[in-house]
Design an enzyme around this catalytic site. Structure first.
Site, PDB file in Angstrom:
ATOM      1  N   GLU A 146      -5.710  -7.925  -1.969  1.00  0.00           N
ATOM      2  CA  GLU A 146      -6.488  -7.984  -0.732  1.00  0.00           C
ATOM      3  C   GLU A 146      -7.907  -7.556  -1.035  1.00  0.00           C
ATOM      4  O   GLU A 146      -8.135  -6.462  -1.547  1.00  0.00           O
ATOM      5  CB  GLU A 146      -5.930  -7.024   0.328  1.00  0.00           C
ATOM      6  CG  GLU A 146      -4.578  -7.427   0.850  1.00  0.00           C
ATOM      7  CD  GLU A 146      -4.026  -6.440   1.875  1.00  0.00           C
ATOM      8  OE1 GLU A 146      -4.801  -5.650   2.449  1.00  0.00           O
ATOM      9  OE2 GLU A 146      -2.808  -6.465   2.079  1.00  0.00           O
ATOM     10  N   GLU A 195       0.816  -1.219   0.000  1.00  0.00           N
ATOM     11  CA  GLU A 195       0.000   0.000   0.000  1.00  0.00           C
ATOM     12  C   GLU A 195       0.847   1.265   0.000  1.00  0.00           C
ATOM     13  O   GLU A 195       0.462   2.272   0.595  1.00  0.00           O
ATOM     14  CB  GLU A 195      -0.909   0.042   1.224  1.00  0.00           C
ATOM     15  CG  GLU A 195      -1.939  -1.042   1.265  1.00  0.00           C
ATOM     16  CD  GLU A 195      -3.032  -0.767   2.293  1.00  0.00           C
ATOM     17  OE1 GLU A 195      -4.176  -1.091   2.017  1.00  0.00           O
ATOM     18  OE2 GLU A 195      -2.725  -0.219   3.357  1.00  0.00           O
TER      19      GLU A 195
HETATM   20  C1  GAL Z   1      -5.139  -3.085   4.270  1.00  0.00           C
HETATM   21  C2  GAL Z   1      -3.691  -3.455   4.552  1.00  0.00           C
HETATM   22  C3  GAL Z   1      -3.612  -4.710   5.387  1.00  0.00           C
HETATM   23  C4  GAL Z   1      -4.534  -4.596   6.569  1.00  0.00           C
HETATM   24  C5  GAL Z   1      -5.927  -4.276   6.090  1.00  0.00           C
HETATM   25  C6  GAL Z   1      -6.936  -4.124   7.183  1.00  0.00           C
HETATM   26  O1  GAL Z   1      -5.268  -1.820   3.791  1.00  0.00           O
HETATM   27  O2  GAL Z   1      -3.007  -3.669   3.349  1.00  0.00           O
HETATM   28  O3  GAL Z   1      -2.298  -4.918   5.800  1.00  0.00           O
HETATM   29  O4  GAL Z   1      -4.066  -3.601   7.396  1.00  0.00           O
HETATM   30  O5  GAL Z   1      -5.923  -3.074   5.416  1.00  0.00           O
HETATM   31  O6  GAL Z   1      -7.084  -5.265   7.899  1.00  0.00           O
END
Ligand code: GAL
Length: 997
Positions: free
Chosen positions: A299, A196
């Protein structure tokens, strides 16, 4: 530069408009590879692994949140059983690098190579996400904690101090990745750098050179270690548009661009999430940012983390089975062909792993629960996972955006995905308002290759959507040598046995379905259950039916169709004979009945099935005709063959159930010791660190000197104890202490309690003016002010540098009296500790009991008084309780156990639960919410003795009590054995601990 920009945007426009005109672009999209290997390639449509197109359906799991390698197999088998073909794994720099001279890739779960081997054995691809920064709601987002002092600059840029800090770690990560990559026979197919990270460009469009150079350095490190697979990135939102080879020129681009998304955020109040269909219009984004690459989500919301003070168990109502039904189908509708659910199994923030946002649980309301139990959310995820696996044509589709014009009910619409080579189509139907709760019925106007334009269903009752629900209606769907012209019931899976196809369709119980088979002259027979009405339409055969609560089996000339109600689809499994992550139907064997089916193999006249059951269960296996009987978990079952050729047997009720086990468990025989001797002015702290720094590299400057930031002295996690000395007159002290949100602190003057900051879910620090009126100042000699600070974890991202410790300490004195000396204790030996590399420096804090190892197996508490935590303490102090508990779970059973902590209403306390030396629970009732703490096998000895410890810190003058109880969450007869020898993970007490008083 300008010219390149113009060219790039011209190319985008050309490709997009060509696609909008419906041109067949299969030959126009370039096929990419890394330039180092063509084992993994990609184009506009999908990923190709060794030349085969793949729909990547993967889920996130963190080895460091389940630090027991034996349990990885249990979890990966469950992941495979749900139809996934991949996992994704974040590393954790701090977990491996306690100080800037140590890298531990071998102790306990730090040797994570086995997760790749198990993935390979089970048949899952791996995406490795080594960092160095990961976020992940872990302390400092995974940064090595010694980098949080400010001495390495602001981090995540090209500062040479930071580069020198991460290089040794990434060297090791990339060596391990290279060893396990697919080109070396391993399971890793993708590797991510950073996470990110924003952005390639500043807001004025110029390159953000420090960040770009950092990305280039990370990329070079990957390649320098022989990693030849694609490097991926994960963008935090649709605005950053960085690192994509298709979008604007410039250095720092990586092979495959990815986007992450959490449309329902982390609040139970969805109004706070700003969701809505606009925020999930991913296809438009990918068309602009990465059109020549597969649309990729490294993700997508698998659940949500449970913030401090959130409700017990998170918000499962929002992100349960309905969410799965709607949103995971929506990803397909957005033409995304590479998906990783974050999290698929969350695990536990044991020891000091959590960032201060969250408590011990990282259950995440994920499809696989923290306790490893599979509930309805898992089942619903399995339905879509098995479909993605069976829908071969989904790996290459062009998309027509969501429109209500294809449905006969104006509240409903569909997105159409059509394979340009086969013309197979997928109509992803849902209500326009994704969160609508009403029930709607509709028919769909579809365009088929084999039967032209149709409105379906043609004969039966309408297609139904019940609230937040989506259905994928297929047309020209190929299975074996046959074709479904369409089906309004969803496809579950497809198997080929002895050359004959079996197609499984499912519907919610009682709903109506209709499917059409190409070739109307086929013979058909309802051989089990009820069919519906058969119709011949032109060349095709249409069956219109109502889904019964039982399975129906229809036999046609050369294939079989199973009609399953959702309730039976939940217990339906499609294990594979081959361990290839890319599953072909001739390797699939259907099994119905058990709570879980882990594997299937064929052996002579047996079909050998392994798995788990919780209750008596009928077992049906669609095995080759050569198989005469079923072997289940090593036992040959009395088996009969059905009229339609499947094998059936029954599995008896397991001999052990949850209620019986619950009755057998108790926690008694507790012993107790005072665990705050440090409050006494006479306590010998001569071996403690003297906190005397007059400067700090931290950008946040202290309010008073000396600097009392614990990280500056090498203490990064857990409770920290500060002792300030002064002589002479003072009426009180003004203290500002920062332990992070949900942290708290207490102070004693010469053993007299003078006050506490109980903490809150929003306060990162607490300032109190403490009066000495009720304490005794020593007439001569030094007074000792003891401050105990709970540390709830470091902040993430830029805020990782926010200090932890005492920001300001001033005596309230008419004579300008000041502290003469401060000493500080954190975890035994600080960041340089080598006393317990298996649990590691991140595992413990600086409580007296922790420094001296009272939480460890083998510590001798024989001299301690008998007393239970439920009796507690009657003043503001810290106490430690210990007991042992024997477990004797019989062989052949897996169990999910947790501890429930409770206390009288209105308590102000901080308690930590230790199981065989691992801190597996942090309980702070004044903040809430977590009261239940699951503990996995390996941390627990399910066949053996367990050392249970509890630290109880009463933050109120009247003291505190905590009751600790076992709770049995589940008992399963299982082929997976939780009773392995975990002694290597549970090193015991040694006299070396005595050094750390
Ligand atoms: C995303 C991040 C993850 C985790 C998630 C929330 O934005 O890449 O590492 O923090 O949010 O659980």
């Amino acid at each position: 530069m300008r010219l390149l920009l113009v060219l790039a945007s011209w190319l985008n426009i050309y490709l997009l408009s060509a696609r909008a005109q419906g041109t067949n672009l299969t030959t126009q999209w370039p096929l990419h590879d890394t330039g180092f290997s063509d084992a993994v390639q990609w184009d506009h449509y999908s990923l190709l692994v060794n030349g085969r197109r793949t729909f990547l359906w993967s889920g996130e799991i963190h080895y460091w949140r389940i630090p027991v390698p034996e349990v990885w197999r249990d979890l990966l088998e469950k992941i495979k059983a749900a139809g996934f073909n991949g996992i994704s794994v974040y590393a954790h720099w701090a977990f491996h690098a306690p100080n800037n001279a140590t890298l531990d890739m071998t102790s306990g779960a730090r040797d994570f190579g086995p997760i790749f081997d198990i993935a390979k054995e089970v048949g899952l691809f791996v995406t490795m996400r080594g960092g160095p920064y990961v976020n992940a709601e872990t302390t400092a987002g995974g940064f090595a904690l010694w980098t949080t002092t400010g001495a390495y600059g602001p981090l995540r840029n090209n500062d040479p101090r930071y580069t020198a800090a991460w290089t040794p770690f990434m060297d090791e990560m990339n060596k391990i990745t290279a060893e396990h990559q697919i080109t070396n026979g391993g399971s890793i197919i993708l590797t991510q750098i950073e996470n990110e990270i924003c952005c390639q460009r500043n807001s004025d469009g110029t390159l953000d050179t420090p960040v770009v150079d950092y990305m280039v350095d990370l990329q070079e490190n990957v390649r320098d270690h022989g990693v030849v697979i694609p490097i991926i990135t994960n963008a935090p939102n649709m605005d950053t548009r960085s690192w994509s080879t298709d979008y604007l020129p410039g250095p720092g681009k990586q092979d495959i661009y990815g986007l992450d998304s959490y449309p329902l955020c982390w609040s139970c109040n969805l109004a706070e999430c700003g969701s809505g269909s606009a925020s999930v219009a991913y296809a438009d984004h990918f068309d602009i940012v990465s059109p020549t690459q597969p649309s990729f989500m490294p993700e997508f919301q698998g659940g949500s983390y449970n913030p401090w003070a959130g409700p017990q168990g998170g918000c499962p109502g929002n992100i349960g089975p309905n969410f799965v039904s709607m949103y995971y189908r929506h990803l397909a509708a957005e033409r995304i062909t590479m998906i990783n659910l974050y999290m698929l199994y969350g695990g536990t923030n044991w020891g000091g792993l959590a960032t201060n946002l969250i408590s011990t649980s990282y259950d995440y309301s994920a499809p696989i629960q923290e306790s490893r139990i599979l509930g309805d959310k898992f089942s619903e995820t399995k339905l879509i996972g098995l479909f993605f696996r069976a829908a071969e044509d989904l790996v290459m589709t062009d998309r027509t955006a969501f429109s209500t014009s294809v449905a006969t009910n104006p509240l409903v619409g569909a997105t159409v995905l059509r394979n340009p080579e086969t013309q197979a189509a997928f109509y992803v139907a849902r209500q326009s308002n994704m969160m609508a709760t009403s029930t709607v019925d509709f028919a769909l106007n579809i365009a088929t290759k084999s039967a032209g334009n149709l409105t379906v269903p043609a004969f039966g009752n309408a297609i139904r959507l019940v609230g937040v629900q989506s259905k994928i209606i297929v047309s020209d769907f190929r299975f074996g040598n046959n074709t479904l012209v369409y089906s309004t019931a969803e496809v579950l899976s497809h198997s080929i046995v002895d050359g004959r196809s079996i197609l499984a369709l499912w519907l919610p119980d009682g709903e109506f379905g209709e499917f059409s088979i190409l070739g109307g002259s086929k013979k058909r027979e309802v051989v089990s259950g009820t069919g519906g009405g058969f119709h011949t339409v032109g060349d095709n055969l249409v069956l219109s039916y109502k889904q019964q609560t039982t399975q129906s089996v229809l036999q046609f000339d050369d294939f079989t169709v199973l009609l399953l109600p959702r309730s039976l689809a939940y217990t339906f499994w499609a294990p594979t004979l081959s361990k290839d992550p890319i599953v072909t139907p001739n390797n699939v064997v259907f099994v119905n009945g058990p709570y879980l089916v882990r594997s299937v193999t064929l052996s002579d006249s047996h079909v050998v099935v392994t798995g788990d059951i919780a209750n008596a269960t009928a077992l049906e296996v669609f095995a080759p005709a050569a198989c005469q009987s079923i072997e289940w978990n090593g036992k040959t079952l009395s088996t009969h063959r059905t009229s339609y050729g499947s094998l059936k047997a029954s599995l008896a009720k397991p001999g052990l159930d949850a209620a019986t086990l619950q009755k057998a468990l108790s926690l008694s025989g507790w012993r107790y010791a005072d665990a705050l001797p440090e409050a006494d002015a006479a306590y010998d702290d001569s071996k403690w660190v003297v906190a005397d720094h007059q400067t700090t590299p931290n950008p946040t400057q202290p309010l008073t000197l000396p600097v009392l930031y614990a990280d500056d002295y090498g203490f990064h996690t857990g409770v920290q104890i500060f002792r300030g000395r002064f002589t002479g007159e003072a009426s009180g002290a003004n203290l500002t202490v920062q332990g992070g949100t949900a942290s708290g602190w207490s102070a004693w003057l010469n053993s007299d309690y003078i006050g506490s900051f109980p903490g809150s879910a929003s306060a990162v620090s607490g300032t109190l003016a403490l009066s000495f009126a009720n304490a005794t100042l020593l007439a001569s000699g030094e007074n000792i002010l003891t401050v105990v600070m709970d540390h709830s974890g470091h902040d993430q991202r830029d805020a990782a540098l926010n200090p932890r410790g005492i920001l300001g300490a001033m005596l309230l004195s008419s004579s300008n009296n000041t502290f003469t000396k401060w000493t500080l204790a954190g975890n035994a030996g600080g960041e340089s500790n080598t006393i317990d590399p298996v649990r590691g420096v991140i595992a413990e804090g600086g409580l007296h009991a922790e420094r001296l190892g009272w939480h460890l197996p083998g510590f001798d508490d024989a001299a301690w008084a008998a007393r239970a935590p439920a009796e507690g303490v009657n003043n503001a102090t810290i106490a430690f309780f210990r007991t042992t508990s024997e477990l004797a779970v019989p062989e052949g059973y897996d169990v999910s156990l947790e501890f429930i902590l409770s206390s009288p209403a209105g308590s102000n306390l901080r308690a930590q639960l230790y199981v065989n030396g691992y801190q597996y629970g942090k309980y702070v009732p004044q903040i809430g919410h977590q009261i239940a703490f699951p503990v996995p096998p390996g941390i627990l000895n399910v066949r053996g003795s367990n050392t249970i410890g509890l630290s109880l810190w009463a933050q109120a003058a009247g003291g505190a009590q905590v009751d600790v109880q076992w709770n049995v969450l589940g008992v399963y007869e299982s082929s997976w054995d939780p009773g392995f020898d975990a002694s290597a993970l549970q090193p015991g007490w040694t006299p070396a601990r005595l050094e750390f008083a």
